[in-house]
Write a protein that holds these residues in place. Structure first.
Motif, short mmCIF file in Angstrom:
data_model
loop_
_atom_site.label_atom_id
_atom_site.label_comp_id
_atom_site.label_asym_id
_atom_site.label_seq_id
_atom_site.Cartn_x
_atom_site.Cartn_y
_atom_site.Cartn_z
N PHE A 1 0.84 -1.20 0.00
CA PHE A 1 0.00 0.00 0.00
C PHE A 1 0.88 1.25 0.00
N ASP A 2 0.58 2.15 -0.91
CA ASP A 2 1.15 3.49 -0.83
C ASP A 2 -0.01 4.43 -0.52
N VAL A 3 0.08 5.09 0.61
CA VAL A 3 -1.05 5.87 1.10
C VAL A 3 -0.60 7.32 1.30
N GLU A 4 -1.48 8.23 0.93
CA GLU A 4 -1.24 9.64 1.16
C GLU A 4 -2.53 10.22 1.74
N VAL A 5 -2.41 10.97 2.81
CA VAL A 5 -3.61 11.56 3.40
C VAL A 5 -3.45 13.07 3.53
N ALA A 6 -4.58 13.76 3.40
CA ALA A 6 -4.62 15.22 3.56
C ALA A 6 -5.45 15.51 4.79
N PHE A 7 -4.91 16.35 5.70
CA PHE A 7 -5.61 16.57 6.97
C PHE A 7 -5.34 17.99 7.46
N ASP A 8 -6.07 18.39 8.48
CA ASP A 8 -5.84 19.74 9.01
C ASP A 8 -5.15 19.66 10.37
N ASN A 9 -4.96 20.81 10.98
CA ASN A 9 -4.18 20.83 12.22
C ASN A 9 -4.94 20.25 13.42
N ASP A 10 -6.24 20.05 13.24
CA ASP A 10 -7.02 19.37 14.29
C ASP A 10 -7.02 17.85 14.09
N GLY A 11 -6.39 17.40 13.02
CA GLY A 11 -6.34 15.97 12.78
C GLY A 11 -7.51 15.43 11.99
N ILE A 12 -8.31 16.32 11.42
CA ILE A 12 -9.44 15.85 10.61
C ILE A 12 -8.90 15.44 9.23
N VAL A 13 -9.10 14.18 8.90
CA VAL A 13 -8.60 13.66 7.63
C VAL A 13 -9.66 13.90 6.57
N LYS A 14 -9.29 14.67 5.55
CA LYS A 14 -10.28 15.07 4.57
C LYS A 14 -10.26 14.17 3.34
N SER A 15 -9.07 13.72 2.96
CA SER A 15 -8.97 12.97 1.71
C SER A 15 -7.84 11.95 1.80
N MET A 16 -7.95 10.93 0.98
CA MET A 16 -6.93 9.88 1.00
C MET A 16 -6.67 9.40 -0.41
N LYS A 17 -5.39 9.15 -0.71
CA LYS A 17 -5.03 8.48 -1.95
C LYS A 17 -4.40 7.15 -1.55
N MET A 18 -4.89 6.09 -2.14
CA MET A 18 -4.35 4.78 -1.80
C MET A 18 -4.04 4.02 -3.09
N ARG A 19 -2.83 3.50 -3.15
CA ARG A 19 -2.47 2.61 -4.25
C ARG A 19 -2.22 1.25 -3.62
N ALA A 20 -2.96 0.25 -4.07
CA ALA A 20 -2.82 -1.10 -3.53
C ALA A 20 -2.33 -2.00 -4.65
N LEU A 21 -1.14 -2.52 -4.46
CA LEU A 21 -0.53 -3.41 -5.47
C LEU A 21 -0.53 -4.82 -4.89
N ASP A 22 -1.30 -5.68 -5.51
CA ASP A 22 -1.48 -7.03 -4.96
C ASP A 22 -0.87 -8.07 -5.88
N ASN A 23 -0.17 -9.00 -5.28
CA ASN A 23 0.51 -10.06 -6.02
C ASN A 23 -0.38 -11.29 -6.03
N ALA A 24 -1.06 -11.52 -7.17
CA ALA A 24 -2.06 -12.59 -7.24
C ALA A 24 -1.44 -13.96 -7.38
N GLY A 25 -0.14 -14.01 -7.67
CA GLY A 25 0.46 -15.30 -7.95
C GLY A 25 0.26 -15.68 -9.41
N ALA A 26 0.36 -16.96 -9.69
CA ALA A 26 0.50 -17.40 -11.08
C ALA A 26 -0.78 -17.35 -11.91
N TYR A 27 -1.93 -17.33 -11.26
CA TYR A 27 -3.19 -17.38 -12.02
C TYR A 27 -4.16 -16.35 -11.45
N ALA A 28 -5.17 -16.01 -12.24
CA ALA A 28 -6.07 -14.92 -11.85
C ALA A 28 -7.10 -15.36 -10.82
#
Lengths: 802, 155
Positions: free
Chosen positions: A295-322
Motif C-alpha cells: 500500500f502506498d497511502v497519502e492523506v490530507a488533513f488539518d491541524n485538528d487531525g481531521i482527515v479530509k482525503s486519502m489516496k491509496m495505491r494497492a498493489l497485490d501479487n495474485a500469484g501465477a493465475y487470476a
C-alpha cells in the motif's frame, strides 16, 4: 423488517451450539471419513521450478510401481476439461488443474498419480521423470508491474491483471485545501488461514445413472456449477454432498482444481477417486494463499487531525493465475474510508501475476490488509500532530446520528455507534491506567507499546465487486435459501443448502425458526440436502450467513406461520388478523376454542376437506432471500457493496525485551458491535479465533519466497502459527447497534477480530519501538526483525554519539 | 535458494595421489555421501545416482558431474547439476591442491550452488549445516582412502 415488538426468546440467548457436541466428541464426519468401495487415491507431483517449459514427462517407471493405476498429465486433462473459472476478463490467463506445457510456480502440480493407496501413489509420483527447461520468472510485485518483466502468461502480454483507478469525490481540491499531508508505504505479507484439515475431495461416477457424486471439504460459491462447466456435463449430472463437515476454511477451501482432477479420473477409471492434500501439497499449491499487498497511502488533513482525503495505491501479487484473487482488491471499496468521515478517496487497485502460488480468498476478502493501511494512516496523523491516537479517531468517526451514512465510493453504512463502543472499552480497560502501565514497563528497560485499531467488518456478502471490476459481469443476484417442512407427525425439519466450516449454521437456522414459530429450537432438525435437492445459494462467504441464512430462515418461518394462521382462521370462521398465535397453538379471542400444533399438522396433512380453498396440503415452505440493499449494478465506479457493517475497536498492550524482541501481549481488549447477536457463543468463538488469526498475520505467519522463486515456509517448522503461548486472554466488550436492513438487526461476525487485530498489534509494536526512532512497515513483524532493528538503531545512536 | 560453500582440508597423502583419487570414479563413489553409482559417460563427464536424506525428507537424486579447467595436479573446476525427488540443484566449485608439509596435501574449495524444490522448501533452515555435514563426511571418507592398512588396523 425488524420485529422489535416481540421479545426474543431464543435469539441472543445463552444456548449451546448444537454442532459442538459432535466436534468435541470427535464425531464429525469429514471427507476422509466417507467410505467408498473400490476407492483409489491420488498423489500429485509438484514442480521444482518457478517457471519452466515441460519438455517431457516419462511415467513408464511410475506405472510399473506396485498399486499404481494411472498417471494423469495436464495435456490429457486439458483436452477433457475447460480451463478453471477466471473472475476477470483476461481470457489469455488460462488455468488448468495440472500444468499444461509450462509450470508457473514452484509447487505447481504437474501430474497426478492414482494408486490403491496414497502411499503407493506417492511412491509412484517419485518415479515420474519430468524434464524441464527453466524459464525466466518474476517474484517481486513491483518488478511484475514493470511492463518489461517476463510475463507469467506470455499470451496475456504483461503481468498486469487489473489496474483501475477510482476517484470518488474532489480529491485534488481536498488535498489542495488541506494544510497538512503525509504519505507512507506499508506491506501486508502473504499468509492464510491454514485450516487443520487440508483440502480433500472424493468423486464417484455412475455411468448408468450418469451422476457424478462429489464429497469435498469445500466452502465455495457455485461449486457444482464450476464442476459441471469444467467437465462439460449438465449441472444436474453433478451431485455435491453437503452433509460433509469441513475442518476449517475461512475462505480458502476452494478446491476446484482438485475436484476436476478426481472427477475426471473417476470417470476415466470407473472407480471412485480421492485426493486429500498433505500439508506440503496444501501449503505450496492448495490455492490457499491470501492477499500479498503493498500500500502506498497519502492523506490530507488539518491541524485538528481531521482527515479530509486519502489516496491509496494497492498493489497485490495474485500469484501465477487470476482466479478470484483480484476481487480481493474490490471488496474493501465498500469500506474504503473505514469508520471515518474521509470525504474523498482516490484508489488505484493493481493486481499482478507472479511466479508464486495462486492467491485465493482469505477471511475478510482483502479487508484486513486495507484496514491495516487505513489504521496506520490514522496513527501517523496522530503522531504528526502530537495528538492521542484515540482522540484523533473520535474526531474523525462517523457519528451515530449520521447513519445511514453514504461513503464516497457509493456504499451506505447501515448503522453504528463508534463513540459509545470506544467509551465502553476505555472505561472497561482504564486507558489512563494502561498508559501508566506502559510507561512503568518502559522505565524497567522494556519495550512496551499500546496499539489501537478501529475498523469495520462489511457483512452480508454479495458480489458487487465483480461487476465493479469486470464490465462483462452483470451479476447482482447473490441469494441464500431455506426450506422448512413440518412432517405428518408435527416434527420440523429445516434445510440449509451449503456445507459449513465451523460457523454453526445448524444452530443459526434452528434458533431463527424456533424464534419465529415459538417452538424449542432443540426440537428442530437441520439437514443439508445434496446440491440436486438444494435451493439456490451462494455459500457462507463475505460474513453473510447470520444475515442471509438467518434472513431466509426467518422469512420461511414467517410464511409457515402465516399458513398456519390462515388454516386456523378457516376453522374458526374468522379473519386471519384476529387469530392469536402462541407457542405453535392458535386461538380466536371471540371463542374458547383453541387449535394445538398437532391439530394444525393433522388438518394440513390429513383433512383436505378442512383446508381453505386453494391451500396446498402439507406444511412446507421455502424462501429465497436476496442480499438486502443489493439491487443495482455499479454506476460511475460507485456501488453499494455489502449491506451491514459491524464495528470493532481494539486496545492492546504489548511488551518485549529489546534484546530478544519477542512480543508478549499483556492486555487485549476488544469492543465489538455486530448488531443483534443470534448466538453469543458463535460470535465469541469467531472473535477470539479472529484475533488469534490476526496475531499470526501480524507477528508470525508468512509464505516467504526467496529471490529464486522457492517457497521457504512450507511446513509448520517455518510457517509459524500462534499457539496458546502467543494468544492472550481476550476481554470482549459488547455493544449492540441493530442493523435496519436485517430481520433481527443482526450483522456479520465471521471475520470479527481478524479485521483489526493486525493493525492494532502493529500499532502496539511501533509504539513500543518509538523511543528508538524506528517503526515497522511490513507484516508480519517477526522476532528477528524487531531485535535486529533495535540493535541497528542502538548502533547508529552510539556511532552518532561517539 | 542460494548456497555458498568453502573451506579447506588436509589429506594425509601426496599431491599426485590425491589428484589421482579425485579423478577416480570408484574412489568418489565410496566417498560422496549417499552415492550409489558414478558412471563415466564422456571424458570428465559422469552420471551419478544418489540416495540422500535432508531433515524430514529423503529421496533419490540423479545428476551429472563435469570437470573442467583441469590443471593436473593442481586445480580443477567442477560443475554439478541434477534433479530428483528431493529437489533440483546445480552448482560450481573450484578445487586447488597444494602441498601441506611432509606427506600431506591441502585441498582448498570454494563454490556456489542454487537449490530448489522440496529441499529448499522444507530443509532450508538446516541446509547450510547439512551441506557442511555432507562435505565433512566426504573428507572423512577421503582420508580413510589414504590410511594404510596397518594404521587402519591400529585405529
Amino acid at each position: 423488517m425488524s420485529e422489535a415488538e416481540i421479545p426474543l426468546k431464543f435469539v441472543s440467548s445463552n444456548r449451546r451450539v448444537r454442532e459442538d457436541r459432535r466436534f468435541v466428541a470427535g464425531q464429525g464426519h469429514y471427507v476422509a471419513d466417507v467410505a467408498l468401495e473400490g476407492l483409489l487415491h491420488v498423489a500429485v507431483l509438484p514442480s521444482q521450478h518457478p517457471a519452466a517449459r515441460i519438455v517431457s514427462i516419462d511415467a513408464s517407471e511410475a506405472l510399473r510401481m506396485p498399486g499404481v493405476h494411472y498417471v494423469l498429465t495436464g495435456e490429457e486433462l486439458a483436452k477433457a476439461a475447460e480451463p478453471l473459472m477466471n473472475g476477470l476478463n483476461t481470457p489469455h490467463v488460462k488455468r488448468y488443474p495440472l500444468a499444461v506445457g509450462q509450470v508457473r510456480y514452484a509447487g505447481e502440480w504437474v501430474v497426478a498419480v492414482v494408486a490403491e493407496s496414497r502411499a503407493q501413489a506417492e511412491d509412484g509420483a517419485e518415479k515420474v521423470r519430468v524434464v524441464y527447461e527453466p524459464l525466466p520468472y518474476v517474484i517481486d510485485s513491483e518488478e511484475a508491474l514493470d511492463l518489461s518483466s517476463t510475463p507469467v502468461h506470455p499470451a496475456h502480454g504483461s503481468n498486469v491483471l487489473l489496474d483501475r483507478t477510482f476517484v470518488w469525490g474532489e480529491v485534488d481540491k481536498h488535498f489542495a485545501e488541506s494544510p497538512r499531508h503525509l504519505s507512507f508505504r506499508v506491506t501486508w505479507g502473504r499468509n492464510s488461514t491454514v485450516p487443520i484439515e487440508t483440502f480433500g475431495v472424493a468423486a464417484k461416477w455412475d455411468p448408468w445413472r450418469e451422476i457424478l457424486d462429489v464429497w469435498a471439504s469445500i466452502q465455495m460459491p457455485k461449486y457444482s456449477d464450476q464442476i459441471a462447466r469444467a467437465l462439460r456435463i449438465p449441472l444436474n449430472n453433478v451431485r455435491v454432498h453437503q452433509d460433509v463437515d469441513v475442518g476449517g476454511s475461512y475462505g480458502v477451501k476452494r478446491g476446484i482444481k482438485q475436484t476436476v482432477i478426481v472427477s475426471h479420473l473417476a470417470r476415466r477409471l470407473g472407480r471412485p477417486v480421492r485426493l486429500i492434500e498433505d500439508r506440503l501439497d496444501n501449503m505450496r499449491a492448495g490455492d490457499a494463499h491470501g492477499p500479498d499487498r503493498i500500500f502506498d497511502v497519502e492523506v490530507a488533513f488539518d491541524n485538528d487531525g481531521i482527515v479530509k482525503s486519502m489516496k491509496m495505491r494497492a498493489l497485490d501479487n495474485a500469484g501465477a493465475y487470476a482466479g478470484r484473487a483480484p476481487f480481493q482488491l474490490g471488496k474493501p471499496i465498500g469500506a474504503i474510508v473505514g469508520p471515518y468521515k474521509i470525504q474523498s478517496v482516490k484508489y488505484r487497485a493493481i493486481s499482478v501475476t507472479s511466479n508464486k502460488a495462486a492467491q485465493e480468498a482469505v477471511r475478510g476478502f482483502g479487508q484486513a490488509p486495507t484496514n491495516y493501511a487505513i489504521e496506520t494512516a490514522i496513527d501517523k496523523v496522530a503522531a504528526a500532530l502530537g495528538l492521542d491516537r484515540i482522540e484523533i479517531r473520535k474526531r474523525n468517526f462517523i457519528r451515530s446520528e449520521e447513519f445511514p451514512y453514504l461513503i464516497p465510493s457509493g456504499t451506505r453504512y447501515d448503522s453504528g455507534d463508534y463513540h459509545t463502543v470506544v467509551a465502553k472499552v476505555l472505561a472497561h480497560a482504564d486507558y489512563e491506567g494502561l498508559k501508566r502501565e506502559r510507561d512503568e514497563l518502559r522505565a524497567q528497560g522494556l519495550c512496551a507499546g499500546i496499539g489501537i485499531a478501529a475498523c469495520l467488518e462489511p457483512s452480508g456478502g454479495n458480489s458487487s465487486f465483480e461487476p465493479l471490476l469486470n464490465d462483462a459481469n452483470k451479476t447482482t443476484t447473490w441469494m441464500e435459501s431455506c426450506r422448512i417442512n413440518v412432517d405428518g407427525l408435527g416434527f420440523v425439519t429445516v434445510t440449509i443448502h451449503t456445507t459449513s466450516s465451523g460457523q454453526g449454521h445448524e444452530t443459526l437456522a434452528a434458533t431463527v425458526v424456533g424464534e419465529v414459530l415459538e417452538i424449542d429450537p432443540d426440537q428442530i432438525r437441520v439437514v443439508r440436502p445434496d446440491s440436486l435437492n438444494s435451493l439456490p445459494g451462494n455459500s457462507p462467504v463475505g460474513s453473510r450467513m447470520a444475515i442471509m441464512l438467518g434472513g431466509a430462515a426467518f422469512h420461511a418461518a414467517k410464511k409457515l406461520k402465516a399458513k398456519i394462521v390462515r388454516l386456523a382462521a378457516h376453522q374458526f370462521g374468522c379473519v386471519e388478523s384476529d387469530i392469536v398465535y402462541q407457542g405453535g397453538a392458535t386461538s380466536y379471542p371471540g371463542s374458547s376454542r383453541k387449535l394445538t400444533w398437532a391439530e394444525h399438522v393433522n388438518i394440513a396433512h390429513r383433512n383436505f376437506h378442512l383446508l381453505p380453498d386453494g391451500m396446498e396440503p402439507g406444511l412446507e415452505v421455502t424462501h429465497v432471500l436476496q442480499v438486502p440493499t443489493a439491487n443495482k449494478l455499479p454506476e460511475n465506479g460507485r456501488v453499494q457493496m455489502y449491506p451491514c457493517h459491524s464495528f470493532e475497536f481494539h486496545l492492546v498492550l504489548v511488551v518485549f525485551d529489546p534484546e530478544i524482541g519477542k512480543p508478549k501481549i499483556r492486555r487485549y481488549v476488544i469492543g465489538h458491535d455486530c448488531g443483534t447477536v443470534i448466538n453469543p457463543h458463535i460470535v465469541k468463538g469467531m472473535t477470539l479465533g479472529g484475533i488469534a488469526h490476526g496475531i499470526g498475520a501480524s507477528l508470525l505467519e508468512e509464505f516467504v519466497y526467496d529471490s529464486e522463486g522457492q517457497m521457504l515456509t512450507q511446513s509448520f517448522m517455518d510457517y509459524l502459527l500462534p499457539s496458546s503461548h502467543e494468544v492472550p486472554h481476550v476481554e470482549i466488550v459488547h455493544h449492540c447497534t441493530p442493523s435496519p436492513f436485517t430481520v433481527f438487526g443482526q450483522k456479520g461476525s465471521g471475520e470479527s477480530g481478524y479485521l483489526g487485530s493486525p493493525a492494532a498489534i502493529s500499532g502496539a509494536i511501533n509504539d513500543a519501538v518509538s523511543p528508538y526512532g524506528i517503526s515497522f512497515a511490513k507484516l508480519p513483524i517477526r522476532i528477528a526483525a524487531i531485535s535486529d532493528a533495535i540493535a541497528a538503531a542502538k548502533a547508529t545512536k552510539e556511532k552518532v554519539q561517539s | 535458494m542460494k548456497l555458498d560453500i568453502g573451506g579447506n582440508e588436509t589429506i594425509p597423502t601426496s599431491v599426485d595421489a590425491l589428484w589421482v583419487a579425485l579423478n577416480d570414479p570408484a574412489v568418489l563413489t565410496r566417498c560422496i555421501p549417499g552415492c550409489k553409482s558414478m558412471t563415466e559417460i564422456a571424458p570428465d563427464n559422469y552420471k551419478v545416482d544418489m540416495q540422500l536424506r535432508v531433515a524430514a525428507v529423503g529421496g533419490s537424486f540423479e545428476g551429472e558431474i563435469q570437470l573442467s579447467d583441469k590443471q593436473a595436479p593442481k586445480s580443477c573446476s567442477i560443475r554439478v547439476s541434477g534433479a530428483g525427488t528431493l529437489g533440483h540443484g546445480n552448482g560450481t566449485a573450484r578445487f586447488d591442491i597444494e602441498p601441506d608439509g611432509e606427506g600431506a596435501t591441502r585441498l582448498v574449495y570454494k563454490g556456489t550452488g542454487e537449490i530448489g524444490g522440496l529441499v529448499a522448501g522444507v530443509g532450508q533452515r538446516i541446509l547450510a549445516s547439512v551441506s557442511k555435514h555432507l562435505i565433512g563426511r566426504f573428507f572423512v571418507a577421503l582420508r580413510k582412502e589414504f590410511e594404510s592398512p596397518i594404521s587402519r588396523a591400529a585405529g
